[in-house]
Design a protein around this motif. Structure first.
Motif, PDB file in Angstrom:
ATOM      1  N   THR A  71     -11.198   1.980  -1.881  1.00  0.00           N
ATOM      2  CA  THR A  71     -10.530   1.165  -0.865  1.00  0.00           C
ATOM      3  C   THR A  71      -9.093   1.664  -0.755  1.00  0.00           C
ATOM      4  OG1 THR A  71     -11.887  -0.676  -1.668  1.00  0.00           O
ATOM      5  CG2 THR A  71     -10.237  -1.207  -0.023  1.00  0.00           C
ATOM      6  N   ASN A  73      -7.596   3.100  -3.012  1.00  0.00           N
ATOM      7  CA  ASN A  73      -6.915   2.757  -4.265  1.00  0.00           C
ATOM      8  C   ASN A  73      -7.219   3.710  -5.412  1.00  0.00           C
ATOM      9  OD1 ASN A  73      -9.616   1.774  -4.323  1.00  0.00           O
ATOM     10  ND2 ASN A  73      -9.094   0.351  -5.958  1.00  0.00           N
ATOM     11  N   SER A  75      -6.372   6.733  -6.461  1.00  0.00           N
ATOM     12  CA  SER A  75      -5.476   7.880  -6.278  1.00  0.00           C
ATOM     13  C   SER A  75      -5.885   9.061  -7.144  1.00  0.00           C
ATOM     14  CB  SER A  75      -4.029   7.480  -6.586  1.00  0.00           C
ATOM     15  OG  SER A  75      -3.933   6.916  -7.884  1.00  0.00           O
ATOM     16  N   GLY A 130      -1.955  -8.182  -6.369  1.00  0.00           N
ATOM     17  CA  GLY A 130      -2.445  -7.275  -5.345  1.00  0.00           C
ATOM     18  C   GLY A 130      -1.389  -7.057  -4.284  1.00  0.00           C
ATOM     19  N   ILE A 267       2.104  -0.118  -0.081  1.00  0.00           N
ATOM     20  CA  ILE A 267       0.815  -0.374  -0.719  1.00  0.00           C
ATOM     21  C   ILE A 267      -0.114   0.818  -0.521  1.00  0.00           C
ATOM     22  CG2 ILE A 267      -1.148  -1.952  -0.854  1.00  0.00           C
ATOM     23  CD1 ILE A 267       1.622  -3.191  -1.596  1.00  0.00           C
ATOM     24  N   GLN A 268      -0.113   1.397   0.681  1.00  0.00           N
ATOM     25  CA  GLN A 268      -0.981   2.535   0.946  1.00  0.00           C
ATOM     26  C   GLN A 268      -0.243   3.867   0.872  1.00  0.00           C
ATOM     27  OE1 GLN A 268      -4.036   2.293   3.950  1.00  0.00           O
ATOM     28  NE2 GLN A 268      -3.887   0.082   4.086  1.00  0.00           N
ATOM     29  N   ALA A 293       0.870  -0.987  -4.773  1.00  0.00           N
ATOM     30  CA  ALA A 293      -0.381  -1.477  -5.375  1.00  0.00           C
ATOM     31  C   ALA A 293      -1.409  -0.356  -5.228  1.00  0.00           C
ATOM     32  CB  ALA A 293      -0.834  -2.769  -4.710  1.00  0.00           C
ATOM     33  N   LYS A 294      -2.638  -0.689  -4.882  1.00  0.00           N
ATOM     34  CA  LYS A 294      -3.724   0.254  -4.624  1.00  0.00           C
ATOM     35  C   LYS A 294      -3.706   1.450  -5.575  1.00  0.00           C
ATOM     36  CE  LYS A 294      -5.011  -0.972   0.107  1.00  0.00           C
ATOM     37  NZ  LYS A 294      -6.363  -1.476  -0.185  1.00  0.00           N
ATOM     38  N   GLY A 295      -3.145   2.589  -5.154  1.00  0.00           N
ATOM     39  CA  GLY A 295      -3.202   3.805  -5.958  1.00  0.00           C
ATOM     40  C   GLY A 295      -2.508   3.725  -7.291  1.00  0.00           C
ATOM     41  N   GLN A 302      -6.650  -2.984 -11.361  1.00  0.00           N
ATOM     42  CA  GLN A 302      -5.994  -3.897 -10.419  1.00  0.00           C
ATOM     43  C   GLN A 302      -4.568  -4.151 -10.866  1.00  0.00           C
ATOM     44  OE1 GLN A 302      -8.070  -7.560  -9.625  1.00  0.00           O
ATOM     45  NE2 GLN A 302      -6.310  -8.482  -8.634  1.00  0.00           N
ATOM     46  N   ALA A 304      -0.260  -4.337  -9.175  1.00  0.00           N
ATOM     47  CA  ALA A 304       0.669  -4.302  -8.050  1.00  0.00           C
ATOM     48  C   ALA A 304       2.063  -4.578  -8.584  1.00  0.00           C
ATOM     49  CB  ALA A 304       0.287  -5.328  -6.983  1.00  0.00           C
TER      50      ALA A 304
END
Length: 452
Positions: A71, A73, A75, A130, A267-268, A293-295, A302, A304
């Motif tokens: 998603t 996330n 990386s 998140g 976040i992305q 967050a994510k990556g 999980q 952030a």
């Protein structure tokens, strides 16, 4: 949205006769059917078994190159050995404890985040679980620090799915089902040069109206009490829109002139996605607050964080603190992720491999009228799909993304399946050879679409 996703699931279910999808046993078929009937959200007929690097494998042994990094996330891809080891070792010691206490993984993560974010950002808030809660916390920080309330975001932006961040997102479909949204949010046109809101010829001659005209929105459309502008340096869900040179510095100047906090939603874009650790570094702009967050979790942990300027301090834990924020196990994964991505040559490879993909995709665009534009930074790339006259064609984009599975590609499109941009964001560990495999499969996909 639910109807659209169910239609996609039905399309994928119909692909069961394709050679990439083998026959499923009755037992497994029953389990899949049960999940499809009882999960609150719709799922496809594909059942995945394991992942390795940039590849995902289903239960029939079919291999897919994941252009969505899970998603967006993963990386470091599926099962990165160093991240897995860090989590395994930490799990044997301590998975979670209250943030009242210090732990070595959290302390290490704080140190690394301060080192890799812009130098004015010295305060790390990890008690968020998140991207949505990180962005909401950033707004609270800005409101507390400035004593103001309104929030400015961009058309097509996506900042999360809590009620506040749903209101902040620049898409009407996100807000349509909910009668009670948060007051005090203004959306302004984004720097989408290909389809300029102000119908200008280009950034060299437009006077950066997409920044200048924000003044009009602030003077006439708001309350006069603006706490912050929240912006994705490159739009995530909104279509991979890369702003022209000068846009973000001009936005920084506007915020400084009006005493408004500038928040970068990374976040992305963060954690190496654009070929730098953060897009703020690429553009040479220092935000007052940065969210990530994510990556950050590397291979799916999980985690952030909000990283803020000292001037944004003061938000107490009882105003924004979540049970699983700053989880010790996830912090160990995140610290290892930052260590791996920060090694010499890693981000250079992201930039080089991303540039190679862009070069091949632009050659593809010359052969296929469906490809209107190819744009991106690092391994955050978008392929804009249009009709034969170049107008946005979301149905064509969705059809291509769905057929991607037949060609061994996991593809996602903009605006949660409503947009016309195919997103190419594989794990950052992608090699040159894997990049060529990705492009070969995309070429086969577009060739099949043209022949249909």
């Amino acid at each position: 949205m639910a109807d659209l996703m169910r239609a996609q699931c039905d399309t994928q279910s119909d692909a069961g006769s394709d050679t990439r999808i083998g026959a499923r046993s009755d037992v497994r078929g029953d389990a899949l059917s049960y999940a499809q009937n009882h999960l609150y959200y719709p799922v496809s007929a594909y059942e995945m078994d394991h992942g390795e690097g940039v590849h995902l494998y289903d239960t029939d042994g079919n291999e897919y190159l994941d252009c969505a990094s899970g998603t967006f996330n993963l990386s470091l891809g599926y099962g990165h050995p160093e991240v897995v080891k860090a989590m395994r070792d930490q799990a044997e010691r301590l998975v979670h404890t209250t943030s009242t206490f210090q732990t070595a993984p959290v302390n290490e993560l704080v140190r690394r985040l301060v080192e890799v974010t812009p130098p004015n950002l010295t305060k790390v808030h990890l008690k968020v679980s998140g991207g949505s809660t990180a962005n909401e916390g950033a707004v609270k920080m800005a409101q507390l620090a400035t004593g103001r309330r309104d929030v400015v975001t961009l058309f097509r932006s996506h900042h999360g799915q809590t009620m506040m961040t749903t209101t902040m997102s620049g898409e009407s479909f996100r807000k349509a089902p909910f009668p009670h949204l948060m007051p005090g949010v203004l959306q302004v046109p984004d720097p989408y040069c290909l389809r300029c809101f102000y119908r200008q010829a280009g950034p060299d001659s437009c006077g950066m109206l997409c920044v200048e005209r924000i003044n009009d929105f602030l003077d006439h459309a708001g309350s006069g009490s603006v706490a912050c502008v929240v912006v994705e340096p490159v739009s995530g869900s909104g279509g991979n829109i890369v702003p022209p040179d000068g846009y973000l510095p001009a936005l920084r100047a506007l915020c400084d002139e009006r005493g408004i906090a500038l928040v970068f939603d990374e976040i992305q874009t963060g954690i190496g996605r654009v070929g730098r650790m953060f897009a703020a570094e690429h553009y040479g702009v220092r935000p007052d607050i940065l969210t990530t967050a994510k990556g950050l979790g590397g291979s799916g942990a999980q985690i952030a964080a909000i990283v803020a300027d000292e001037r944004m301090s003061g938000l107490s834990a009882d105003h924004h603190s979540f049970t699983y924020g700053g989880n010790v196990l996830a912090a160990a994964a995140a610290a290892t992720t930052l260590e791996v991505i920060g090694r010499p040559g890693f981000l250079e490879n992201v930039r080089e491999v991303g540039a190679h993909i862009m070069e091949r995709l632009r050659a593809l665009a010359a052969l296929h009228p469906a490809v209107v534009d190819v744009r991106g930074l690092g391994l955050m790339i978008g392929i804009e799909i249009g009709d034969d006259r170049g107008r946005p064609h979301s149905e064509r984009a969705q059809a291509l993304a769905q057929r991607g599975m037949d060609h061994g590609l996991i593809l996602r499109t903009s605006r949660y399946g409503r947009g016309n941009v195919i997103k190419i964001r594989p794990p950052l560990i992608l090699t040159r050879a894997e990049a060529d495999l990705l492009c070969d499969r995309l070429e086969a996909l577009f060739a099949a679409e043209a022949a249909a």
